[in-house]
Design a protein around this motif. Structure first.
Motif, PDB file in Angstrom:
ATOM      1  N   ALA A   8       0.835  -1.109   0.062  1.00  0.00           N
ATOM      2  CA  ALA A   8      -0.123   0.077  -0.040  1.00  0.00           C
ATOM      3  C   ALA A   8       0.865   1.378   0.006  1.00  0.00           C
ATOM      4  O   ALA A   8       2.002   1.376   0.631  1.00  0.00           O
ATOM      5  CB  ALA A   8      -0.858  -0.125   1.293  1.00  0.00           C
ATOM      6  N   ILE A   9       0.420   2.274  -0.815  1.00  0.00           N
ATOM      7  CA  ILE A   9       1.250   3.595  -0.868  1.00  0.00           C
ATOM      8  C   ILE A   9       0.447   4.530  -0.113  1.00  0.00           C
ATOM      9  O   ILE A   9      -0.983   4.705  -0.635  1.00  0.00           O
ATOM     10  CB  ILE A   9       1.532   3.894  -2.297  1.00  0.00           C
ATOM     11  N   ILE A  10       0.989   5.241   0.578  1.00  0.00           N
ATOM     12  CA  ILE A  10       0.294   6.410   1.205  1.00  0.00           C
ATOM     13  C   ILE A  10       1.043   7.636   1.324  1.00  0.00           C
ATOM     14  O   ILE A  10       2.276   7.623   1.749  1.00  0.00           O
ATOM     15  CB  ILE A  10      -0.066   6.032   2.748  1.00  0.00           C
ATOM     16  N   THR A  11       0.541   8.553   0.747  1.00  0.00           N
ATOM     17  CA  THR A  11       1.195   9.890   0.808  1.00  0.00           C
ATOM     18  C   THR A  11       0.678  10.650   2.029  1.00  0.00           C
ATOM     19  O   THR A  11      -0.485  10.642   2.451  1.00  0.00           O
ATOM     20  CB  THR A  11       0.800  10.765  -0.617  1.00  0.00           C
ATOM     21  N   GLY A  12       1.518  11.691   2.243  1.00  0.00           N
ATOM     22  CA  GLY A  12       1.268  12.298   3.645  1.00  0.00           C
ATOM     23  C   GLY A  12       0.870  11.454   4.918  1.00  0.00           C
ATOM     24  O   GLY A  12      -0.213  11.429   5.453  1.00  0.00           O
ATOM     25  N   ALA A  13       1.896  10.514   5.176  1.00  0.00           N
ATOM     26  CA  ALA A  13       1.757   9.661   5.960  1.00  0.00           C
ATOM     27  C   ALA A  13       2.320   9.838   7.490  1.00  0.00           C
ATOM     28  O   ALA A  13       2.194   8.983   8.270  1.00  0.00           O
ATOM     29  CB  ALA A  13       2.225   8.226   5.567  1.00  0.00           C
ATOM     30  N   THR A  14       2.796  10.957   7.584  1.00  0.00           N
ATOM     31  CA  THR A  14       3.444  11.237   8.694  1.00  0.00           C
ATOM     32  C   THR A  14       2.619  11.462   9.775  1.00  0.00           C
ATOM     33  O   THR A  14       2.976  11.197  10.978  1.00  0.00           O
ATOM     34  CB  THR A  14       4.302  12.478   8.632  1.00  0.00           C
ATOM     35  N   SER A  15       1.077  11.923   9.736  1.00  0.00           N
ATOM     36  CA  SER A  15       0.327  12.032  10.998  1.00  0.00           C
ATOM     37  C   SER A  15      -1.018  12.196  10.377  1.00  0.00           C
ATOM     38  O   SER A  15      -1.238  11.757   9.214  1.00  0.00           O
ATOM     39  CB  SER A  15       0.623  13.271  11.622  1.00  0.00           C
ATOM     40  N   GLY A  16      -1.953  12.159  11.496  1.00  0.00           N
ATOM     41  CA  GLY A  16      -3.592  12.329  11.013  1.00  0.00           C
ATOM     42  C   GLY A  16      -4.073  11.116  10.328  1.00  0.00           C
ATOM     43  O   GLY A  16      -3.603   9.840  10.773  1.00  0.00           O
ATOM     44  N   ILE A  17      -4.837  11.472   9.305  1.00  0.00           N
ATOM     45  CA  ILE A  17      -5.567  10.178   8.637  1.00  0.00           C
ATOM     46  C   ILE A  17      -4.583   9.195   7.910  1.00  0.00           C
ATOM     47  O   ILE A  17      -4.777   8.161   7.852  1.00  0.00           O
ATOM     48  CB  ILE A  17      -6.317  11.060   7.583  1.00  0.00           C
ATOM     49  N   GLY A  18      -3.531   9.896   7.402  1.00  0.00           N
ATOM     50  CA  GLY A  18      -2.500   9.302   6.525  1.00  0.00           C
ATOM     51  C   GLY A  18      -1.742   8.234   7.491  1.00  0.00           C
ATOM     52  O   GLY A  18      -1.499   7.195   7.172  1.00  0.00           O
ATOM     53  N   ALA A  19      -1.351   8.732   8.782  1.00  0.00           N
ATOM     54  CA  ALA A  19      -0.838   7.523   9.734  1.00  0.00           C
ATOM     55  C   ALA A  19      -1.775   6.647  10.201  1.00  0.00           C
ATOM     56  O   ALA A  19      -1.392   5.544  10.554  1.00  0.00           O
ATOM     57  CB  ALA A  19      -0.282   8.503  10.798  1.00  0.00           C
ATOM     58  N   ALA A  20      -3.015   7.139  10.492  1.00  0.00           N
ATOM     59  CA  ALA A  20      -4.053   5.812  10.895  1.00  0.00           C
ATOM     60  C   ALA A  20      -4.389   5.066   9.704  1.00  0.00           C
ATOM     61  O   ALA A  20      -4.544   3.983  10.140  1.00  0.00           O
ATOM     62  CB  ALA A  20      -5.270   6.744  11.200  1.00  0.00           C
ATOM     63  N   TYR A  21      -4.388   5.568   8.734  1.00  0.00           N
ATOM     64  CA  TYR A  21      -4.288   4.344   7.522  1.00  0.00           C
ATOM     65  C   TYR A  21      -3.310   3.588   7.312  1.00  0.00           C
ATOM     66  O   TYR A  21      -3.552   2.296   6.900  1.00  0.00           O
ATOM     67  CB  TYR A  21      -4.675   5.411   6.051  1.00  0.00           C
ATOM     68  N   GLY A  22      -2.071   4.059   7.590  1.00  0.00           N
ATOM     69  CA  GLY A  22      -0.828   3.119   7.542  1.00  0.00           C
ATOM     70  C   GLY A  22      -1.064   2.052   8.780  1.00  0.00           C
ATOM     71  O   GLY A  22      -0.843   0.952   8.356  1.00  0.00           O
ATOM     72  N   ASP A  23      -1.422   2.351   9.818  1.00  0.00           N
ATOM     73  CA  ASP A  23      -1.693   1.363  10.869  1.00  0.00           C
ATOM     74  C   ASP A  23      -2.543   0.301  10.572  1.00  0.00           C
ATOM     75  O   ASP A  23      -2.798  -1.004  10.750  1.00  0.00           O
ATOM     76  CB  ASP A  23      -1.891   2.231  12.065  1.00  0.00           C
TER      77      ASP A  23
END
Length: 260
Positions: A8-23
């Motif tokens: 999975a590729i996630i842009t803007g993954a440092t915090s917030g929704i991007g980080a939550a989607y990463g988890d």
């Protein structure tokens, strides 16, 4: 990337929704490619996810407003046969009004929110389309449904993402590729340090309700499973969109000028 797990590729993954989607995606067994600009924070997040979920995490510094940087990223990953999930989450707010701001700064938001997303979607679609199961999520905003003073370019770029994603979803003929535009409202994340009209106290007032990033992702995930193209998380956010359709433009414009 020799493993057999999907990526999975996630842009803007440092915090917030991007980080939550990463988890969330790591918990589902995805290896991740996380992009951002604060590499120290991103690297620590990647380390934590690897320890927690036992998957592989790759980090990339990506400046979406830099076309050369974006092209290098796309060319590096677009043909990887394991790519099966894409989250376009990167974005930022601008507290200055359009007529008072530097035009180049305003147009940069178009590059980051719109042009980069269009390029990424177009580049990765062929790979996603080949998967037995794949998903694409473009993160827009509730602000894409209305405009207020001080949100000219932000609201316009988020509105673009809503219509763009809906049209792409309609063009897509692959039932195994789910496409969604996610339209969160106020979310407790450090994005709101710079977001337009941000309430730093993050207090709930009447139909204004704050949500946690993991709540937003949970709702988005369930909506994807149902094949829902547009996802507005939260009852009060849905109610707001409905009410906006009922309020005459003249009345809304009068109220907007008074309260902002």
């Amino acid at each position: 990337m020799a493993d057999s797990r999907p990526i999975a590729i996630i842009t803007g993954a440092t915090s917030g929704i991007g980080a939550a989607y990463g988890d969330k995606l790591a918990s589902q067994g995805y290896d991740l490619v996380l992009t951002g600009r604060r590499m120290d924070v991103l690297s620590q997040r990647a380390h934590d996810l690897e320890l927690k979920h036992h998957v592989n995490i790759y980090t990339e510094y990506l400046e979406l407003g830099d076309e050369a940087s974006l092209d290098d990223f796309i060319n590096k990953y677009k043909d990887n046969p394991r790519i099966s999930f894409l989250v376009n989450n990167a974005g930022y707010g601008n507290r200055k009004r359009f007529l008072d701001d530097n035009i180049d700064r305003q147009l940069e938001m178009v590059d980051v929110h719109n042009k980069s997303v269009a390029k990424i979607v177009h580049a990765f679609y062929p790979t996603l389309n080949k998967q037995e199961s794949a998903s694409l999520v473009n993160v827009s905003s509730m602000m894409g449904f209305y405009a207020l003073p001080g949100t000219s370019m932000y609201s316009a770029t988020k509105a673009f993402l809503i219509l763009f994603t809906k049209a792409v979803a309609l063009e897509n003929t692959n039932p195994h590729l789910r496409i969604q535009v996610l339209c969160p409202g106020l979310t407790r994340t450090d994005f709101h340090i710079n977001a337009p009209l941000a309430d730093k106290n993050m207090k709930n007032r009447f139909i204004v309700r704050w949500m946690k990033p993991d709540q937003v992702v949970k709702i988005s995930w369930k909506a994807l499973r149902r094949g829902q193209i547009q996802c507005i998380p939260g009852f009060f956010n849905k109610l707001t969109v409905l009410l906006l359709k009922l309020v005459p433009d003249g009345l809304f414009n009068w109220i907007a000028k008074k309260i902002v």
